[in-house]
Design a protein around this motif. Structure first.
Motif, PDB file in Angstrom:
ATOM      1  N   ALA A 129       0.847  -1.199   0.000  1.00 20.93           N
ATOM      2  CA  ALA A 129       0.000   0.000   0.000  1.00 20.93           C
ATOM      3  C   ALA A 129       0.877   1.242   0.000  1.00 20.93           C
ATOM      4  O   ALA A 129       1.902   1.307   0.690  1.00 20.93           O
ATOM      5  N   ALA A 130       0.483   2.251  -0.771  1.00 21.94           N
ATOM      6  CA  ALA A 130       1.303   3.454  -0.903  1.00 21.94           C
ATOM      7  C   ALA A 130       0.432   4.682  -1.131  1.00 21.94           C
ATOM      8  O   ALA A 130      -0.469   4.666  -1.975  1.00 21.94           O
ATOM      9  N   ASP A 131       0.714   5.733  -0.373  1.00 16.14           N
ATOM     10  CA  ASP A 131       0.133   7.045  -0.646  1.00 16.14           C
ATOM     11  C   ASP A 131       1.024   7.838  -1.587  1.00 16.14           C
ATOM     12  O   ASP A 131       0.576   8.795  -2.234  1.00 16.14           O
ATOM     13  N   ALA A 132       2.290   7.453  -1.644  1.00 10.88           N
ATOM     14  CA  ALA A 132       3.252   8.090  -2.542  1.00 10.88           C
ATOM     15  C   ALA A 132       4.380   7.112  -2.829  1.00 10.88           C
ATOM     16  O   ALA A 132       4.665   6.223  -2.018  1.00 10.88           O
ATOM     17  N   VAL A 133       4.992   7.276  -3.983  1.00 12.85           N
ATOM     18  CA  VAL A 133       6.121   6.435  -4.388  1.00 12.85           C
ATOM     19  C   VAL A 133       7.280   7.340  -4.779  1.00 12.85           C
ATOM     20  O   VAL A 133       7.108   8.306  -5.529  1.00 12.85           O
ATOM     21  N   LEU A 134       8.452   7.041  -4.237  1.00 17.02           N
ATOM     22  CA  LEU A 134       9.666   7.775  -4.586  1.00 17.02           C
ATOM     23  C   LEU A 134      10.550   6.869  -5.434  1.00 17.02           C
ATOM     24  O   LEU A 134      10.927   5.774  -5.002  1.00 17.02           O
ATOM     25  N   LEU A 135      10.872   7.327  -6.642  1.00 14.95           N
ATOM     26  CA  LEU A 135      11.742   6.562  -7.530  1.00 14.95           C
ATOM     27  C   LEU A 135      13.186   6.977  -7.289  1.00 14.95           C
ATOM     28  O   LEU A 135      13.550   8.142  -7.480  1.00 14.95           O
ATOM     29  N   GLY A 136      13.998   6.025  -6.847  1.00 14.93           N
ATOM     30  CA  GLY A 136      15.414   6.279  -6.608  1.00 14.93           C
ATOM     31  C   GLY A 136      16.254   5.328  -7.430  1.00 14.93           C
ATOM     32  O   GLY A 136      16.979   4.490  -6.894  1.00 14.93           O
ATOM     33  N   LEU A 137      16.136   5.458  -8.748  1.00 12.60           N
ATOM     34  CA  LEU A 137      16.736   4.501  -9.674  1.00 12.60           C
ATOM     35  C   LEU A 137      17.974   5.047 -10.372  1.00 12.60           C
ATOM     36  O   LEU A 137      18.381   4.545 -11.411  1.00 12.60           O
ATOM     37  N   GLY A 138      18.568   6.080  -9.796  1.00 12.89           N
ATOM     38  CA  GLY A 138      19.756   6.653 -10.401  1.00 12.89           C
ATOM     39  C   GLY A 138      19.424   7.594 -11.541  1.00 12.89           C
ATOM     40  O   GLY A 138      18.256   7.869 -11.841  1.00 12.89           O
ATOM     41  N   VAL A 139      20.471   8.089 -12.182  1.00 11.61           N
ATOM     42  CA  VAL A 139      20.300   9.066 -13.257  1.00 11.61           C
ATOM     43  C   VAL A 139      21.160   8.681 -14.451  1.00 11.61           C
ATOM     44  O   VAL A 139      22.067   7.847 -14.350  1.00 11.61           O
ATOM     45  N   LYS A 140      20.853   9.300 -15.571  1.00  5.71           N
ATOM     46  CA  LYS A 140      21.702   9.192 -16.751  1.00  5.71           C
ATOM     47  C   LYS A 140      22.067  10.607 -17.192  1.00  5.71           C
ATOM     48  O   LYS A 140      21.318  11.562 -16.955  1.00  5.71           O
ATOM     49  N   PRO A 141      23.218  10.778 -17.835  1.00  4.11           N
ATOM     50  CA  PRO A 141      23.672  12.122 -18.198  1.00  4.11           C
ATOM     51  C   PRO A 141      22.674  12.866 -19.072  1.00  4.11           C
ATOM     52  O   PRO A 141      22.126  12.306 -20.033  1.00  4.11           O
ATOM     53  N   ASN A 142      22.450  14.123 -18.741  1.00  2.00           N
ATOM     54  CA  ASN A 142      21.542  14.988 -19.490  1.00  2.00           C
ATOM     55  C   ASN A 142      22.346  15.729 -20.551  1.00  2.00           C
ATOM     56  O   ASN A 142      22.797  16.851 -20.342  1.00  2.00           O
ATOM     57  N   THR A 143      22.510  15.087 -21.692  1.00  2.00           N
ATOM     58  CA  THR A 143      23.383  15.647 -22.738  1.00  2.00           C
ATOM     59  C   THR A 143      22.738  15.633 -24.117  1.00  2.00           C
ATOM     60  O   THR A 143      23.409  15.916 -25.114  1.00  2.00           O
ATOM     61  N   ASP A 144      21.448  15.345 -24.213  1.00  2.00           N
ATOM     62  CA  ASP A 144      20.803  15.201 -25.522  1.00  2.00           C
ATOM     63  C   ASP A 144      20.879  16.475 -26.355  1.00  2.00           C
ATOM     64  O   ASP A 144      20.806  16.419 -27.589  1.00  2.00           O
ATOM     65  N   PHE A 145      21.005  17.617 -25.724  1.00  4.20           N
ATOM     66  CA  PHE A 145      20.995  18.896 -26.439  1.00  4.20           C
ATOM     67  C   PHE A 145      22.336  19.224 -27.096  1.00  4.20           C
ATOM     68  O   PHE A 145      22.429  20.178 -27.876  1.00  4.20           O
ATOM     69  N   VAL A 146      23.377  18.467 -26.784  1.00  2.00           N
ATOM     70  CA  VAL A 146      24.709  18.770 -27.323  1.00  2.00           C
ATOM     71  C   VAL A 146      24.830  18.182 -28.728  1.00  2.00           C
ATOM     72  O   VAL A 146      24.639  16.985 -28.935  1.00  2.00           O
ATOM     73  N   LYS A 147      25.161  19.023 -29.691  1.00  6.73           N
ATOM     74  CA  LYS A 147      25.240  18.608 -31.085  1.00  6.73           C
ATOM     75  C   LYS A 147      26.697  18.410 -31.513  1.00  6.73           C
ATOM     76  O   LYS A 147      27.601  19.090 -31.030  1.00  6.73           O
ATOM     77  N   GLY A 148      26.904  17.465 -32.417  1.00 11.42           N
ATOM     78  CA  GLY A 148      28.189  17.330 -33.084  1.00 11.42           C
ATOM     79  C   GLY A 148      29.323  16.776 -32.261  1.00 11.42           C
ATOM     80  O   GLY A 148      30.488  16.880 -32.666  1.00 11.42           O
ATOM     81  N   ILE A 149      29.027  16.198 -31.099  1.00  9.68           N
ATOM     82  CA  ILE A 149      30.067  15.592 -30.260  1.00  9.68           C
ATOM     83  C   ILE A 149      29.642  14.174 -29.905  1.00  9.68           C
ATOM     84  O   ILE A 149      28.518  13.961 -29.435  1.00  9.68           O
ATOM     85  N   ASP A 150      30.527  13.212 -30.135  1.00  7.52           N
ATOM     86  CA  ASP A 150      30.215  11.819 -29.821  1.00  7.52           C
ATOM     87  C   ASP A 150      30.063  11.641 -28.321  1.00  7.52           C
ATOM     88  O   ASP A 150      30.814  12.219 -27.522  1.00  7.52           O
ATOM     89  N   ARG A 151      29.090  10.818 -27.933  1.00  9.87           N
ATOM     90  CA  ARG A 151      28.866  10.518 -26.521  1.00  9.87           C
ATOM     91  C   ARG A 151      29.403   9.130 -26.183  1.00  9.87           C
ATOM     92  O   ARG A 151      29.506   8.267 -27.048  1.00  9.87           O
ATOM     93  N   GLU A 152      29.710   8.945 -24.917  1.00 12.77           N
ATOM     94  CA  GLU A 152      30.045   7.614 -24.438  1.00 12.77           C
ATOM     95  C   GLU A 152      28.775   6.762 -24.412  1.00 12.77           C
ATOM     96  O   GLU A 152      27.655   7.264 -24.593  1.00 12.77           O
ATOM     97  N   LYS A 153      28.923   5.469 -24.165  1.00 17.16           N
ATOM     98  CA  LYS A 153      27.762   4.576 -24.163  1.00 17.16           C
ATOM     99  C   LYS A 153      26.704   4.983 -23.144  1.00 17.16           C
ATOM    100  O   LYS A 153      25.511   4.760 -23.342  1.00 17.16           O
ATOM    101  N   ASP A 154      27.149   5.567 -22.033  1.00 11.93           N
ATOM    102  CA  ASP A 154      26.202   5.972 -20.997  1.00 11.93           C
ATOM    103  C   ASP A 154      25.632   7.368 -21.230  1.00 11.93           C
ATOM    104  O   ASP A 154      24.855   7.882 -20.420  1.00 11.93           O
ATOM    105  N   GLY A 155      26.013   7.994 -22.351  1.00 12.88           N
ATOM    106  CA  GLY A 155      25.511   9.323 -22.664  1.00 12.88           C
ATOM    107  C   GLY A 155      26.380  10.457 -22.174  1.00 12.88           C
ATOM    108  O   GLY A 155      26.076  11.627 -22.418  1.00 12.88           O
ATOM    109  N   SER A 156      27.474  10.153 -21.487  1.00 13.15           N
ATOM    110  CA  SER A 156      28.360  11.187 -20.967  1.00 13.15           C
ATOM    111  C   SER A 156      29.263  11.725 -22.074  1.00 13.15           C
ATOM    112  O   SER A 156      29.310  11.199 -23.188  1.00 13.15           O
ATOM    113  N   LEU A 157      29.998  12.787 -21.747  1.00 12.40           N
ATOM    114  CA  LEU A 157      30.892  13.436 -22.692  1.00 12.40           C
ATOM    115  C   LEU A 157      32.334  13.256 -22.218  1.00 12.40           C
ATOM    116  O   LEU A 157      32.653  13.546 -21.070  1.00 12.40           O
ATOM    117  N   ARG A 158      33.192  12.796 -23.122  1.00  9.76           N
ATOM    118  CA  ARG A 158      34.578  12.523 -22.747  1.00  9.76           C
ATOM    119  C   ARG A 158      35.428  13.781 -22.855  1.00  9.76           C
ATOM    120  O   ARG A 158      35.432  14.454 -23.884  1.00  9.76           O
TER     121      ARG A 158
END
Length: 530
Positions: A357-386
């Protein structure tokens, strides 16, 4: 003759050896005394980050390291050397009279800013920072500290200027920290140093070829294009999603911002039934805080033991026990099958059919790099920038924090820690100001688990073996050394602050003893002094 200062003898010249610290009093004022290379120094005695007693820390050369979160200061001038502290330490005058060490109080401030340049209207160079987390905050100040006098523009999708994000899962969530504690700096500070912070700004594109950034200010607002001479991307992470039915129900939340913490705090005060999905450091800090507010808390985790991959099974079970003692219920080795509810979440269904039973649920599943807006640069597999060793990824473009993959002696790594983000931001900012600074810091993070602070240094991709100094199940303090490929790559400690400092300093100098020597036991302060 009247004087407008207070001066006292605080010790004899031979009372302290090089590398020693001592708390003294001058009049009604507490002062920290330090001796380095035969010279005495007197400073404000508490860390400017969270007011930790610096006499409980360690002096290594001119580096004074805080025992709690490993902020670092130069005892010769009080300057802040490392995050997470932003301010330096006020200093007092010291002189020798006969065999006495005399300290004269010369300031009543509790903190001081490192020397920084002020903006020059004639300098039209523009540096843009994307992100207002720890990396962005330290970068802006580093640019001024490094002598940059042009324009600094910080863009953030948040509604807030830089604030103390780690506290969002700790005291602030527990309603023990007032709102005024959270901002890292006052609006006047940013105005004085010409740091223009624009909140509610979503960066939709960055083109390193044209050096142009596209920004959306929100619904109904036109897209703005901003040209930059240099830019820093420190956009942080975006929460991983839970791919199950019901995840879009009301009451399903994440904990990534001050606003998230405020909303969860109100739920906690109401004594709601809260299910946390993910047994991460942030997830369990939130579990601790919400439980203290009076909520019932269930934690669901895929792993059999919390933190097993990072801290090992033995330490993980001990931490789990701390939480269970406070009334938190764990459901481990489980996946979530669905979230149920008509409009608002009402239950979490596990893969074994159990319904929480839950009145609220907190998702704590980690994050992934927020880099989708960067153009023209290759990303690592996890989405990060080298980046290279200066944290540069293209001409005039730098990266720091959660999204940065950077070189180390063992290859590359990416670290999601507040201190690391701050120090990377500082390095990038100094380099944007034209200083050739290399980033090669040993990672450090801390976590508060049921009032017990775990400090962790280094980084281990896997754990082949764990060497213990102390018994985690029985002792009130311990060190755990994590062995990978025949070398100690990381160390966790509980109430072993000085040892953690010494070990990190040795790691930084690449002088850590062998695994065999560590198994036999090491006097870490003596080892550091060799």
């Amino acid at each position: 003759m009247l004087t407008d200062y207070t001066e006292e003898a605080v010790c004899k010249v031979d009372d302290l050896k090089d590398g020693e610290l001592k708390d003294v009093r001058v009049g009604d004022t507490d002062v920290l005394l330090a001796r380095v290379d035969g010279q005495y120094y007197a400073l404000y005695p508490k860390c400017t980050h969270y007011q930790a007693p610096l006499s409980k820390g360690m002096l290594h050369g001119n580096r004074l390291v805080c025992p709690w979160h490993n902020a670092c200061f130069d005892v010769r001038n009080g300057h802040r050397l490392e995050a997470p502290a932003l301010n330096g330490l006020p200093t007092h005058e010291v002189r020798i009279e006969g065999d006495q060490v005399m300290v004269r109080l010369t300031t009543d401030k509790e903190s001081m800013e490192n020397p920084m340049a002020t903006p020059d209207p004639a300098n039209t160079t523009t540096c843009v920072i994307i992100g207002a987390g720890g990396a962005g905050a330290f970068a802006a100040e580093a640019m001024r500290e490094g002598g940059f006098t042009g324009n600094i523009l910080m863009l953030t999708s948040s509604d807030h200027a830089p604030y103390d994000r780690p506290n969002c899962s700790k005291d602030y969530l527990q309603d023990k920290a007032p709102d005024e504690w959270m901002p890292l700096r006052s609006p006047d500070f940013y105005a004085d140093y010409g740091i223009d912070i624009r909140t509610g700004q979503r960066v939709t594109s960055l083109d390193p070829q044209t050096k142009e950034i596209e920004v959306s200010g929100g619904e109904g607002q036109a897209t703005e294009r901003i040209a930059y001479d240099k830019a820093l991307i420190c956009s942080g992470g975006k929460p991983n999603k839970l791919p199950v039915p019901g995840v879009d129900l009301k009451g399903v939340q994440v904990l990534r911002s001050l606003t998230d913490s405020q909303q969860l705090r109100e739920l906690g005060k109401e004594g709601k039934r809260i299910v946390i999905i993910g047994s991460s450091f942030i997830g369990l800090e939130a579990a601790m805080s919400l439980r203290k507010l009076g909520s019932s808390v269930d934690v669901v985790g895929m792993e059999a033991v919390p933190f097993e991959k990072i801290l090992g099974e033995r330490v993980g079970k001990v931490i789990q026990g701390w939480h269970e003692k406070e009334g938190i219920t764990f459901h481990l080795g489980r996946n979530v099958k669905a979230l149920e509810g008509s409009d608002t979440v009402e239950a979490v269904v596990l893969d074994n059919g159990e319904r929480l039973a839950a009145d609220a649920v907190l998702l704590g599943l980690g994050v992934k790099p927020n880099t989708d807006f960067v153009k023209g640069i290759d990303r690592e597999k996890d989405g990060s920038l080298r980046a290279d060793e200066t944290l540069q990824i293209a001409d005039g473009l730098f990266v720091a924090g959660d999204i940065a993959t950077y070189p180390t002696a063992d290859g590359t790594q990416r670290i999601e820690h507040w201190k690391v983000a701050g120090q990377q931001g500082y390095t990038a900012g100094m380099n944007m100001a034209g200083n050739g600074v290399v980033y090669n810091e040993v990672p450090f993070f801390w976590s508060n688990q049921q009032g017990k602070r775990i400090n962790y240094i280094g980084h281990a991709e896997k754990i082949d073996d764990v060497i213990f100094d102390g018994n985690p199940e029985q002792d009130d303090s311990f060190l755990a050394f994590y062995v990978q490929d025949g070398n100690v790559k990381a160390v966790a400690g509980l109430k072993r602050d000085k040892e953690i400092i010494a070990i990190r300093e040795l790691m930084q100098a690449d002088k850590l003893p062998s695994v065999e020597t560590i198994r036999q036991g090491v006097d870490w302060k003596a080892e550091l002094g060799k």
